[in-house]
Design a protein around this motif. Structure first.
Motif, PDB file in Angstrom:
ATOM      1  N   ASN A  21       0.844  -1.208   0.000  1.00  0.00           N
ATOM      2  CA  ASN A  21       0.000   0.000   0.000  1.00  0.00           C
ATOM      3  C   ASN A  21       0.868   1.243   0.000  1.00  0.00           C
ATOM      4  O   ASN A  21       1.746   1.323  -0.876  1.00  0.00           O
ATOM      5  N   ASP A  22       0.676   2.196   0.897  1.00  0.00           N
ATOM      6  CA  ASP A  22       1.256   3.540   0.756  1.00  0.00           C
ATOM      7  C   ASP A  22       2.752   3.600   0.411  1.00  0.00           C
ATOM      8  O   ASP A  22       3.537   2.842   0.974  1.00  0.00           O
ATOM      9  N   GLN A  38       4.503   0.345   2.179  1.00  0.00           N
ATOM     10  CA  GLN A  38       3.798  -0.528   3.117  1.00  0.00           C
ATOM     11  C   GLN A  38       3.682  -1.906   2.473  1.00  0.00           C
ATOM     12  O   GLN A  38       3.140  -2.036   1.368  1.00  0.00           O
ATOM     13  N   HIS A  46      -3.659  -6.910   3.835  1.00  0.00           N
ATOM     14  CA  HIS A  46      -3.071  -5.915   4.735  1.00  0.00           C
ATOM     15  C   HIS A  46      -2.988  -6.473   6.142  1.00  0.00           C
ATOM     16  O   HIS A  46      -4.005  -6.613   6.814  1.00  0.00           O
ATOM     17  N   TRP A  82       3.818   1.305  10.218  1.00  0.00           N
ATOM     18  CA  TRP A  82       2.943   1.995   9.287  1.00  0.00           C
ATOM     19  C   TRP A  82       3.623   3.203   8.665  1.00  0.00           C
ATOM     20  O   TRP A  82       4.815   3.415   8.845  1.00  0.00           O
ATOM     21  N   ASP A 150       0.866   8.683  10.855  1.00  0.00           N
ATOM     22  CA  ASP A 150       1.487   9.093   9.589  1.00  0.00           C
ATOM     23  C   ASP A 150       2.196  10.445   9.770  1.00  0.00           C
ATOM     24  O   ASP A 150       1.711  11.300  10.505  1.00  0.00           O
ATOM     25  N   GLU A 205      -5.542  10.742   7.010  1.00  0.00           N
ATOM     26  CA  GLU A 205      -4.345   9.919   6.999  1.00  0.00           C
ATOM     27  C   GLU A 205      -3.316  10.580   6.085  1.00  0.00           C
ATOM     28  O   GLU A 205      -3.664  11.325   5.164  1.00  0.00           O
ATOM     29  N   TYR A 252      -4.445   6.677  -3.594  1.00  0.00           N
ATOM     30  CA  TYR A 252      -4.579   6.953  -2.164  1.00  0.00           C
ATOM     31  C   TYR A 252      -3.212   7.167  -1.519  1.00  0.00           C
ATOM     32  O   TYR A 252      -2.182   6.671  -1.999  1.00  0.00           O
ATOM     33  N   ALA A 253      -3.220   7.915  -0.407  1.00  0.00           N
ATOM     34  CA  ALA A 253      -2.064   8.066   0.498  1.00  0.00           C
ATOM     35  C   ALA A 253      -0.763   8.441  -0.215  1.00  0.00           C
ATOM     36  O   ALA A 253       0.276   7.813   0.011  1.00  0.00           O
ATOM     37  N   TRP A 269      -0.577   5.305  -3.943  1.00  0.00           N
ATOM     38  CA  TRP A 269      -0.934   3.875  -3.981  1.00  0.00           C
ATOM     39  C   TRP A 269      -2.163   3.694  -4.867  1.00  0.00           C
ATOM     40  O   TRP A 269      -3.169   4.399  -4.690  1.00  0.00           O
TER      41      TRP A 269
HETATM   42  N1  DQQ Z   1      -1.972   3.049   5.631  1.00  0.00           N
HETATM   43  C1  DQQ Z   1      -1.042   2.880   6.709  1.00  0.00           C
HETATM   44  C2  DQQ Z   1      -1.381   3.908   7.712  1.00  0.00           C
HETATM   45  C3  DQQ Z   1      -2.116   4.922   6.916  1.00  0.00           C
HETATM   46  C4  DQQ Z   1      -2.892   4.098   5.935  1.00  0.00           C
HETATM   47  C5  DQQ Z   1      -1.156   1.495   7.243  1.00  0.00           C
HETATM   48  C6  DQQ Z   1      -3.302   4.790   4.684  1.00  0.00           C
HETATM   49  O1  DQQ Z   1      -0.246   4.420   8.335  1.00  0.00           O
HETATM   50  O2  DQQ Z   1      -2.879   5.717   7.728  1.00  0.00           O
HETATM   51  O3  DQQ Z   1      -0.753   0.588   6.241  1.00  0.00           O
HETATM   52  O4  DQQ Z   1      -3.501   3.901   3.617  1.00  0.00           O
END
Ligand code: DQQ
Length: 465
Positions: A21-22, A38, A46, A82, A150, A205, A252-253, A269
Motif C-alpha cells: 500500500n502507501d 507498506q 493488509h 505503518w 502518519d 491519513e 490513495y495516500a 498507492w
Molecule cells: N496506511 C497505513 C497507515 C495509513 C494508511 C497502514 C493509509 O499508516 O494511515 O498501512 O492507507
C-alpha cells in the motif's frame, strides 16, 4: 517477481509478490532514489505491515531490495510499521513512522545503518510521542485508543516540524503540528487545519505539506479520496483558498520527493478494484502510480504531469497528424498492447462526446472506454472492462478545466492500470481486469457530431525491473 499475470503492471512499481500500500520514506540518497512502501511479505492482504524497498537511478527503472523495516516482537511497532517519511538529519538518513501495538498508534524513529538504506536501527526510546493531544481531543474508536498516525517532517530555520494525521472527537480529520530541535522530543502546537466531517472525512491519513514558494499545498487522505487544499501556510495555520481531489479514481495516500533540480514528484498507492479472492488468486496486490510532477499554473491552480523521465520508456511509436471523425464513426487504431502511452489533443467540434476505448477485444465483449463529453466530463467506464464478476464495474469521472479549450490527453495503460492526465491538471486512475488475451485493441469514436483528434501518438512502453 511474479510476472506471468497479464493484469500485472510492467512499468508501474509493484511488490515482488504479496501486498503493497502507501509509498513511504521517499528520499534521494547517495545518488539513488529510494522508494519504501507498506508491505506484507506473507500474502496479498493488509496485515503486520513491514516497509518494502525499491531503488532507482533514474526514477524510471527499479530494483527490489530486501525488506527495510520489520515489526519488532517486543517493540511499539509489534503489530505493524505503518506510514512515515524520511529526512536527512545532518547526514544521517532518518525515518519517522507509526508503530501499531494493541490499540495504540505510536510514533517511532529509526536511523539508517548503511548507505544503501537496507538496514535501520530503531531508537531504543521508541515511541517518541506517547501522550495524545487533548486539544482537540483525538478520536477513539472501538479499534483504536486514538486515530493518530502518519508523518510529514521538514526543517525550517533549524527547527524540525512534523504533521501527524488524526481524527478529532466530535469533529472531522485534522493535521496536527509538532515542533522539535532533535527529531526526538516533540512539542505539540495544534492543528494547522481541521476538516469538518461532511466535507473531508472523519480521519485524515498521510497528511503532506508542500511548499511552492508563495503558495502551499496540503493534501490528506480521508479513507475515500485524496483531497488537496491550496492556499497559504504560516505560523501553524493553513488558510485554504481552493480544494479539489488530487486524483478522481483509485489513488490513495500519496507522498512526494524533491528532486535535486527543485521539482516535486508525487507517487500514490493504486489499490485494487477486484475483490479479495481475486487478489488472493493473483498472489499480489497494489501498485504505485507513476511519479507525477506537481507545480503551480500561472492562474494559481495545480498542475500535474507525468514525470518527464518517463519518456525513457518509450519504444515503438505509431503517430497520426490528425484523425477526423464524423458522427457515429469508429476508427480502429493499429496497435495491440496492454502497456502503452497515448498522447493526443481532442477537439469536440460539434460532437457530444468522443470515446477512446482501450483494452478492447475484437468483438467488444471487453473494453474500457475513456469518454470525454461536451459538458467537460471525463469518465472511465468500467462496465465492460472485464467479464470477471470479481472486478468492479462502476464508472469513475471528473470535470476537466478549462471548458472551452481542446483537451490535452495523456493515457498510460499498464496491465490493470489506466492512468489518465487531462490538460496537465486533472488525474483519474482506474484499475481494470480484462480476462481475455485479445483485450489489447484500441479505437476512437465520436457521437452526435464531428470531432478531431490531433497530434496522436502511441508508444509501446518497456518494463522497468
Ligand atoms: N496506511 C497505513 C497507515 C495509513 C494508511 C497502514 C493509509 O499508516 O494511515 O498501512 O492507507
Amino acid at each position: 517477481r511474479l510476472d506471468d499475470d497479464p493484469c500485472r503492471p510492467s512499468y508501474h512499481v509493484t511488490p515482488p509478490a504479496n501486498w503493497l500500500n502507501d509509498p513511504n520514506g521517499l528520499i534521494h540518497w547517495n545518488g539513488r532514489y529510494h522508494l519504501f512502501y507498506q508491505y506484507n511479505p506473507v500474502g496479498p492482504f493488509h496485515n503486520t505491515i513491514h516497509w518494502g524497498h525499491a531503488v532507482s537511478d533514474d526514477l524510471v527503472h527499479w530494483e527490489d531490495r530486501p525488506v527495510a523495516l520489520t515489526p519488532s516482537p517486543e517493540g511499539p511497532d509489534r503489530d505493524g510499521c505503518w506510514s512515515g517519511c524520511a529526512v536527512d538529519d545532518g547526514g544521517v538518513p532518518t525515518v519517522l513512522y507509526t508503530g501499531g501495538r494493541d490499540k495504540r498508534q505510536l510514533p517511532c524513529i529509526a536511523t539508517a545503518a548503511d548507505d544503501d538504506l537496507t538496514a535501520w536501527d530503531k531508537d531504543p526510546d521508541n515511541p517518541i510521542i506517547e501522550e495524545l493531544p487533548t486539544e482537540p481531543e483525538v478520536l477513539r474508536t472501538e479499534d483504536w485508543e486514538g486515530e493518530f498516525r502518519d508523518h510529514c517532517v521538514w526543517r525550517e530555520d533549524g527547527t524540525w516540524y512534523q504533521l501527524i494525521g488524526a481524527g478529532m472527537e466530535g469533529g472531522g480529520g485534522a493535521a496536527l503540528l509538532y515542533e522539535s530541535t532533535d527529531l526526538r522530543d516533540w512539542e505539540y502546537r495544534g492543528p494547522i487545519l481541521a476538516g469538518d466531517r461532511d466535507t473531508a472525512g472523519t480521519v485524515w491519513e498521510c497528511p503532506e505539506l508542500l511548499d511552492f514558494g508563495d503558495r502551499q499545498l496540503l493534501h490528506i487522505s480521508n479513507y475515500e479520496d485524496v483531497v488537496y487544499f491550496l492556499g497559504s501556510y504560516a505560523d501553524g495555520e493553513f488558510e485554504v483558498d481552493r480544494r479539489d481531489k488530487l486524483d478522481h479514481g483509485d489513488f490513495y495516500a500519496p507522498q512526494s520527493m524533491w528532486t535535486d533540480d527543485g521539482r516535486i514528484l508525487t507517487w500514490g498507492w493504486l489499490p485494487e478494484a477486484r475483490d479479495v479472492s481475486g487478489q488472493w488468486d493473483a498472489g499480489w496486490s497494489g501498485a504505485m502510480s507513476l511519479p507525477r510532477e506537481l507545480s503551480l499554473a500561472d492562474d494559481g491552480g495545480l498542475c500535474q504531469r507525468p514525470a518527464p523521465e518517463l519518456t525513457e520508456l518509450r519504444g515503438e511509436n505509431t503517430s497520426y497528424d490528425v484523425v477526423r471523425l464524423g458522427a457515429g464513426d469508429t476508427e480502429q487504431l493499429p496497435v495491440e498492447s496492454r502497456s502503452f502511452e497515448l498522447r493526443a489533443t481532442v477537439r469536440l467540434e460539434d460532437a457530444e462526446a468522443v470515446e477512446l476505448s482501450v483494452l478492447e477485444t475484437p468483438d467488444g465483449e471487453e473494453r474500457t472506454p475513456i469518454r470525454y463529453t461536451y459538458e467537460s466530463e471525463l469518465a472511465v467506464d468500467r462496465s465492460a472492462s472485464s467479464t470477471d464478476p470479481q472486478a468492479t464495474g462502476d464508472t469513475q469521472s471528473m470535470r476537466v478545466r478549462p471548458y472551452d479549450a481542446p483537451l490535452s490527453l495523456r493515457v498510460f495503460v499498464d496491465g490493470s492500470v489506466v492512468e489518465v492526465f487531462a490538460n496537465e491538471r486533472h488525474c483519474l486512475t482506474s484499475r481494470v481486469y480484462p480476462t481475455r488475451e485479445d483485450a489489447t485493441g484500441m479505437s476512437l469514436s465520436a457521437e452526435g457530431g464531428r470531432a478531431t483528434i490531433a497530434s496522436l501518438d502511441i508508444w509501446e512502453l518497456d518494463g522497468v525491473w
